[in-house]
Design a protein around this motif. Structure first.
Motif, PDB file in Angstrom:
ATOM      1  N   GLU A   2      38.393  -9.561 -10.544  1.00 32.99           N
ATOM      2  CA  GLU A   2      38.256  -8.106 -10.598  1.00 32.99           C
ATOM      3  C   GLU A   2      39.117  -7.510 -11.703  1.00 32.99           C
ATOM      4  N   CYS A   3      38.693  -6.351 -12.173  1.00 33.72           N
ATOM      5  CA  CYS A   3      39.445  -5.612 -13.186  1.00 33.72           C
ATOM      6  C   CYS A   3      40.829  -5.254 -12.625  1.00 33.72           C
ATOM      7  N   THR A   4      41.857  -5.525 -13.412  1.00 36.61           N
ATOM      8  CA  THR A   4      43.219  -5.246 -12.966  1.00 36.61           C
ATOM      9  C   THR A   4      43.419  -3.756 -12.708  1.00 36.61           C
ATOM     10  N   TYR A   5      42.690  -2.940 -13.453  1.00 34.51           N
ATOM     11  CA  TYR A   5      42.904  -1.495 -13.327  1.00 34.51           C
ATOM     12  C   TYR A   5      42.015  -0.844 -12.270  1.00 34.51           C
ATOM     13  N   CYS A   6      40.698  -1.036 -12.383  1.00 35.38           N
ATOM     14  CA  CYS A   6      39.795  -0.279 -11.509  1.00 35.38           C
ATOM     15  C   CYS A   6      39.190  -1.125 -10.397  1.00 35.38           C
ATOM     16  N   GLY A   7      39.363  -2.452 -10.457  1.00 34.41           N
ATOM     17  CA  GLY A   7      38.889  -3.301  -9.387  1.00 34.41           C
ATOM     18  C   GLY A   7      37.413  -3.655  -9.446  1.00 34.41           C
ATOM     19  N   PHE A  32      40.404  -6.900 -17.745  1.00 30.47           N
ATOM     20  CA  PHE A  32      39.864  -5.541 -17.666  1.00 30.47           C
ATOM     21  C   PHE A  32      38.390  -5.540 -18.039  1.00 30.47           C
ATOM     22  N   CYS A  33      37.614  -4.649 -17.410  1.00 31.52           N
ATOM     23  CA  CYS A  33      36.174  -4.638 -17.670  1.00 31.52           C
ATOM     24  C   CYS A  33      35.858  -4.075 -19.054  1.00 31.52           C
ATOM     25  N   ASN A  34      36.773  -3.303 -19.622  1.00 33.07           N
ATOM     26  CA  ASN A  34      36.586  -2.832 -20.991  1.00 33.07           C
ATOM     27  C   ASN A  34      37.914  -2.299 -21.524  1.00 33.07           C
ATOM     28  N   ALA A  36      38.709   0.663 -22.266  1.00 35.29           N
ATOM     29  CA  ALA A  36      39.116   1.925 -21.646  1.00 35.29           C
ATOM     30  C   ALA A  36      40.016   1.659 -20.449  1.00 35.29           C
ATOM     31  N   CYS A  37      39.664   0.655 -19.636  1.00 33.25           N
ATOM     32  CA  CYS A  37      40.501   0.309 -18.488  1.00 33.25           C
ATOM     33  C   CYS A  37      41.826  -0.279 -18.961  1.00 33.25           C
ATOM     34  N   LEU A  38      41.777  -1.076 -20.005  1.00 34.60           N
ATOM     35  CA  LEU A  38      43.015  -1.639 -20.539  1.00 34.60           C
ATOM     36  C   LEU A  38      43.937  -0.513 -21.000  1.00 34.60           C
TER      37      LEU A  38
HETATM   38 ZN   LIG Z   1      37.935  -1.628 -15.071  1.00 31.70          ZN
END
Ligand SMILES: [Zn+2]
Length: 59
Positions: A2-7, A32-34, A36-38
């Motif tokens: 999962e994305c560390t930021y948004c899951g 991160f999924c992209n 922006a999340c990073l």
């Molecule tokens: Zn994300």
């Protein structure tokens, strides 16, 4: 995974992986999924604080 930021489930994305150096070894620091999340994660975790020697928002 999962994305560390948004899951979000990274299987749906072309994820961005981040590594950091600890005791001379590269270790995973997040996924991160992209970008922006990073970027949002960096802001949230205040990872850029202290990166500049003398930085002031007033200048
Ligand atoms: Zn994300």
């Amino acid at each position: 995974m999962e994305c560390t930021y948004c899951g979000s489930d990274l299987a749906h994305y072309d994820p961005v992986f981040v590594e950091k150096t600890a005791d001379g070894e590269r270790v995973p620091a997040g996924a991160f999924c992209n970008y922006a999340c990073l970027d949002a994660h960096i802001d949230d975790a205040e990872l850029t604080y202290g990166a500049a020697c003398q930085w002031s928002p007033d200048e």
